[in-house]
Design a protein around this motif. Structure first.
Motif, mmCIF file in Angstrom:
data_model
loop_
_atom_site.group_PDB
_atom_site.id
_atom_site.type_symbol
_atom_site.label_atom_id
_atom_site.label_comp_id
_atom_site.label_asym_id
_atom_site.label_seq_id
_atom_site.Cartn_x
_atom_site.Cartn_y
_atom_site.Cartn_z
ATOM 1 N N ASP A 217 -31.234 -6.054 -11.957
ATOM 2 C CA ASP A 217 -32.524 -5.353 -11.737
ATOM 3 C C ASP A 217 -33.835 -6.121 -11.791
ATOM 4 N N GLU A 218 -33.549 -7.167 -12.500
ATOM 5 C CA GLU A 218 -34.920 -8.237 -12.804
ATOM 6 C C GLU A 218 -35.345 -8.961 -11.432
ATOM 7 N N LEU A 219 -34.523 -8.926 -10.415
ATOM 8 C CA LEU A 219 -34.355 -10.178 -9.443
ATOM 9 C C LEU A 219 -35.471 -9.567 -8.218
ATOM 10 N N VAL A 220 -36.206 -10.778 -7.883
ATOM 11 C CA VAL A 220 -37.036 -10.559 -6.876
ATOM 12 C C VAL A 220 -36.810 -11.666 -5.785
ATOM 13 N N GLN A 230 -39.583 -9.714 -14.351
ATOM 14 C CA GLN A 230 -38.662 -10.100 -13.203
ATOM 15 C C GLN A 230 -38.621 -11.642 -12.928
ATOM 16 N N ILE A 231 -37.604 -11.991 -12.396
ATOM 17 C CA ILE A 231 -37.538 -13.440 -12.180
ATOM 18 C C ILE A 231 -36.845 -13.545 -10.679
ATOM 19 N N ARG A 232 -37.109 -14.713 -10.144
ATOM 20 C CA ARG A 232 -36.908 -15.026 -8.649
ATOM 21 C C ARG A 232 -35.180 -15.033 -8.724
ATOM 22 N N ASN A 233 -34.768 -14.746 -7.508
ATOM 23 C CA ASN A 233 -33.392 -14.764 -7.284
ATOM 24 C C ASN A 233 -32.861 -16.149 -6.939
ATOM 25 N N SER A 234 -32.765 -17.046 -7.908
ATOM 26 C CA SER A 234 -32.283 -18.635 -7.302
ATOM 27 C C SER A 234 -30.893 -18.500 -7.066
ATOM 28 N N ASN A 235 -30.033 -17.768 -7.827
ATOM 29 C CA ASN A 235 -28.645 -18.216 -7.797
ATOM 30 C C ASN A 235 -28.080 -18.048 -6.147
ATOM 31 N N SER A 236 -28.568 -16.938 -5.541
ATOM 32 C CA SER A 236 -27.957 -16.675 -4.131
ATOM 33 C C SER A 236 -28.191 -17.895 -3.420
ATOM 34 N N THR A 280 -20.089 -13.016 -6.351
ATOM 35 C CA THR A 280 -21.277 -12.188 -7.044
ATOM 36 C C THR A 280 -21.679 -13.063 -8.222
ATOM 37 N N SER A 281 -22.846 -12.801 -8.384
ATOM 38 C CA SER A 281 -23.664 -13.560 -9.654
ATOM 39 C C SER A 281 -23.912 -12.503 -10.481
ATOM 40 N N ALA A 282 -23.613 -12.742 -11.994
ATOM 41 C CA ALA A 282 -24.278 -12.044 -13.096
ATOM 42 C C ALA A 282 -23.533 -10.723 -13.008
ATOM 43 N N GLY A 283 -23.621 -10.058 -14.248
ATOM 44 C CA GLY A 283 -23.190 -8.637 -14.196
ATOM 45 C C GLY A 283 -22.021 -8.715 -14.751
ATOM 46 N N VAL A 284 -21.260 -9.705 -15.242
ATOM 47 C CA VAL A 284 -20.025 -10.002 -15.898
ATOM 48 C C VAL A 284 -20.085 -10.168 -17.280
ATOM 49 N N SER A 285 -21.239 -10.545 -17.684
ATOM 50 C CA SER A 285 -21.210 -10.679 -19.250
ATOM 51 C C SER A 285 -21.395 -9.406 -19.990
ATOM 52 N N VAL A 286 -20.957 -9.260 -21.286
ATOM 53 C CA VAL A 286 -20.962 -8.068 -21.981
ATOM 54 C C VAL A 286 -21.772 -6.920 -21.746
ATOM 55 N N GLY A 287 -22.896 -7.241 -21.751
ATOM 56 C CA GLY A 287 -24.267 -6.252 -21.566
ATOM 57 C C GLY A 287 -24.068 -5.293 -20.382
ATOM 58 N N ASP A 288 -23.476 -5.828 -19.357
ATOM 59 C CA ASP A 288 -23.570 -5.333 -17.871
ATOM 60 C C ASP A 288 -21.816 -5.111 -17.640
ATOM 61 N N TYR A 289 -20.932 -5.112 -18.334
ATOM 62 C CA TYR A 289 -19.865 -5.289 -18.228
ATOM 63 C C TYR A 289 -19.166 -3.889 -17.615
ATOM 64 N N PRO A 331 -20.826 -15.896 -13.902
ATOM 65 C CA PRO A 331 -21.954 -15.347 -14.648
ATOM 66 C C PRO A 331 -23.320 -15.699 -14.311
ATOM 67 N N GLY A 332 -24.533 -14.859 -14.651
ATOM 68 C CA GLY A 332 -25.716 -14.950 -14.214
ATOM 69 C C GLY A 332 -26.523 -16.095 -14.342
ATOM 70 N N ASN A 333 -26.557 -16.723 -15.586
ATOM 71 C CA ASN A 333 -27.356 -17.852 -15.831
ATOM 72 C C ASN A 333 -27.111 -18.976 -14.798
ATOM 73 N N PRO A 334 -28.239 -19.204 -14.302
ATOM 74 C CA PRO A 334 -28.136 -20.351 -13.077
ATOM 75 C C PRO A 334 -27.294 -21.447 -13.253
ATOM 76 N N VAL A 335 -27.252 -22.096 -14.470
ATOM 77 C CA VAL A 335 -26.726 -23.354 -14.635
ATOM 78 C C VAL A 335 -24.995 -23.077 -14.813
HETATM 79 P P1 AMP Z 1 -26.399 -11.459 -16.699
HETATM 80 O O1 AMP Z 1 -24.993 -11.927 -16.381
HETATM 81 O O2 AMP Z 1 -26.740 -10.443 -15.892
HETATM 82 O O3 AMP Z 1 -26.445 -10.871 -18.112
HETATM 83 O O4 AMP Z 1 -27.197 -12.537 -16.498
HETATM 84 C C1 AMP Z 1 -27.415 -13.600 -17.186
HETATM 85 C C2 AMP Z 1 -28.732 -14.114 -16.871
HETATM 86 O O5 AMP Z 1 -28.857 -15.023 -15.910
HETATM 87 C C3 AMP Z 1 -30.059 -13.528 -17.125
HETATM 88 O O6 AMP Z 1 -31.047 -14.355 -17.750
HETATM 89 C C4 AMP Z 1 -30.399 -13.220 -15.840
HETATM 90 O O7 AMP Z 1 -31.707 -12.945 -15.602
HETATM 91 C C5 AMP Z 1 -30.104 -14.390 -15.110
HETATM 92 N N1 AMP Z 1 -29.818 -14.195 -13.623
HETATM 93 C C6 AMP Z 1 -28.890 -13.338 -13.170
HETATM 94 N N2 AMP Z 1 -29.013 -13.111 -11.986
HETATM 95 C C7 AMP Z 1 -29.720 -14.428 -11.519
HETATM 96 C C8 AMP Z 1 -29.994 -14.763 -10.222
HETATM 97 N N3 AMP Z 1 -29.451 -14.368 -9.055
HETATM 98 N N4 AMP Z 1 -30.960 -16.021 -10.112
HETATM 99 C C9 AMP Z 1 -31.351 -16.225 -11.290
HETATM 100 N N5 AMP Z 1 -31.258 -15.951 -12.516
HETATM 101 C C10 AMP Z 1 -30.454 -14.858 -12.661
#
Ligand code: AMP
Ligand code: MG
Length: 442
Positions: A217-220, A230-236, A280-289, A331-335
């Protein structure tokens, strides 16, 4: 899968995750592509030559075709004198009169067919013509020079041996010989070989199509200024770039919001593309699980893991939809997302491309600083490997937070500490996975 969160989070090692994921990939079906497009792909056929290479005996030098024995005893003080009877340029076929008899030489250019009777070539530099090469009327490319040279005598200042400066027909490749084996990665050198044997169209394993969906939800998007929270969607973008750099075709499907409806709709849209891999990126950590788990489980079979690695840890893999599309949940974290792509996404793509070596090269380097690992997980430290006094020396890029995307940009290596190693002392050897190097060599 259990419905309670913790119970379903299986802890596995990097090696176990690698095996579990890689077992699901194989080379994609062969397709024929025009030769220039085959670069970077792997051959899906054995390739045979339709001719000898070179196809005919030809000169390796600009010079004179002659009989080696006519130069017996020749030296600067006592040159052999031969009558110039003709001229053969590259691309020309020798005429019926182009026969080298005793006392005769024929002027010849590099790549031109060696005339009948000649068994060697002497280069211009070892003849009287070579001595006056700077004179315009004797420049080999000058058409008038042929007329000047033919009919006159040439002095040869060296003794040449039979076969000197002659490239024999078939010395590189024999007609009918297999020149390239199925599975060979196609580099510029292979493109050259394929061109020489007449392969205008080549069978290769087709490029995988990889769909990429960010969640959050935080991605633009990149062209927007993030508002509060909000943060920019860099992962995609980073993941699509990795996919493209590794030879696959990336489809950036934007962002799915963290709710059941949007995530379901976007995943369906992705599956409609019939990709070879959905990431997909993100949403697999415990909070979004729970949301992600519910959506994924309703669409296929998914394993969710806690991979004992740092950065990273949460990772999902499975198959979705009626097409059983392989699914990798990063996982969502960029690195973390980029490192997981390196460790699992890249070899999967390499395997689909039919590449024989699917891992990056790993070298050992001396660490210039102590490397600590208190996590009990396999630690992938962003590092810089440089050569100092002929030895590889490794340093970290600095802070290792998995959100520090610029640390990936500074790194040319991932320094690996095993899960049960707590410290690699300064001066000791550390394994380094080289991010910018091609394929593993062994
Ligand atoms: P999450 O796996 O959803 O808990 O995300 C872990 C971290 O990665 C959070 O700080 C997110 O804001 C960040 N994150 C998730 N998706 C992206 C994305 N597409 N680009 C950059 N950072 C992201
Ligand atoms: Mg999230």
């Amino acid at each position: 899968m259990e419905s309670t969160k913790k119970a379903t989070l299986v802890s596995i090692s990097v090696a176990e995750a690698w095996d579990a994921i890689m077992a699901n990939f194989a080379p994609l079906e062969p397709v024929a592509v025009p030769l220039p497009e085959a670069l970077g792909m792997a051959l899906a056929e054995d390739v045979y030559s339709d001719l000898d290479l070179p196809p005919f005996d030809n000169s390796a030098m600009d010079g004179y075709a002659l009989r080696a024995e006519d130069t017996d005893g020749a030296s600067v003080g006592n040159p052999a004198s031969l009558r110039v009877a003709g001229y053969i340029a590259a691309g020309a076929a020798p005429g019926p009169e182009d026969i080298v008899r005793p006392g005769i030489a024929i002027r010849i250019m590099t790549g031109a067919p060696v005339p009948v009777g000649a068994d060697a070539v002497v280069r211009f530099e070892d003849t009287s013509e070579g001595q006056s090469l700077n004179a315009p009327q004797l420049q080999p490319q000058n058409a008038r020079a042929e007329r000047v040279a033919v009919g006159s005598d040439v002095l040869v200042y060296v003794k040449v041996k039979v076969g000197d400066s002659v490239r024999k027909a078939g010395e590189d490749v024999r007609r009918g010989e297999r020149v390239l084996q199925k599975g060979t990665p196609i580099r510029p050198a292979e493109i050259g070989v394929l061109a020489a044997v007449g392969k205008a169209s080549v069978r290769v394993h087709r490029r995988p199509r990889v769909a990429i969906l960010a969640t959050g939800d935080e991605l633009v998007d990149v062209n927007e200024m993030p508002g509060a929270g909000q943060i920019r969607n860099s992962n995609s973008y980073a993941v699509a770039a990795q996919v493209t750099a590794w030879g696959a075709i990336a489809y950036n499907l934007g962002v799915a919001r963290d709710n059941l409806e949007d995530l379901t709709a976007k995943i369906h849209r992705a599956l409609d593309l019939r990709p070879d891999l959905l990431i997909t990126s993100a949403g697999v950590s415990v909070g979004d699980y729970d949301i992600v788990k519910d959506v994924l489980m309703s669409l296929g079979t998914i394993s969710m893991w806690q991979v004992r690695m740092r950065p990273g840890k949460p990772l999902a893999f499975g198959h979705l939809g009626s097409g059983n599309v392989p699914f990798l949940g990063l996982p969502g974290n960029p690195v973390s997302s980029m490192v997981n792509m390196e460790l699992f996404g890249r070899p999967a793509i390499m395997k689909m491309l039919g590449k024989p070596r699917i891992r990056r090269p790993t070298i050992t380097a001396r660490t210039a600083q102590p490397l600590e690992n208190s996590s009990g997980r396999e630690h992938y430290i962003r590092g810089i490997v440089a050569k100092e006094d002929g030895q590889y020396v490794a340093r970290t890029t600095g802070g290792q937070g998995s959100n520090l995307l610029t640390s990936m940009s500074k790194a040319n290596a991932l320094l690996i500490i095993d899960e049960d190693t707590q410290l690699i002392a300064k001066g000791e050897q550390v394994r380094a996975l080289m991010l910018d190097w091609g394929e593993e060599v062994f």
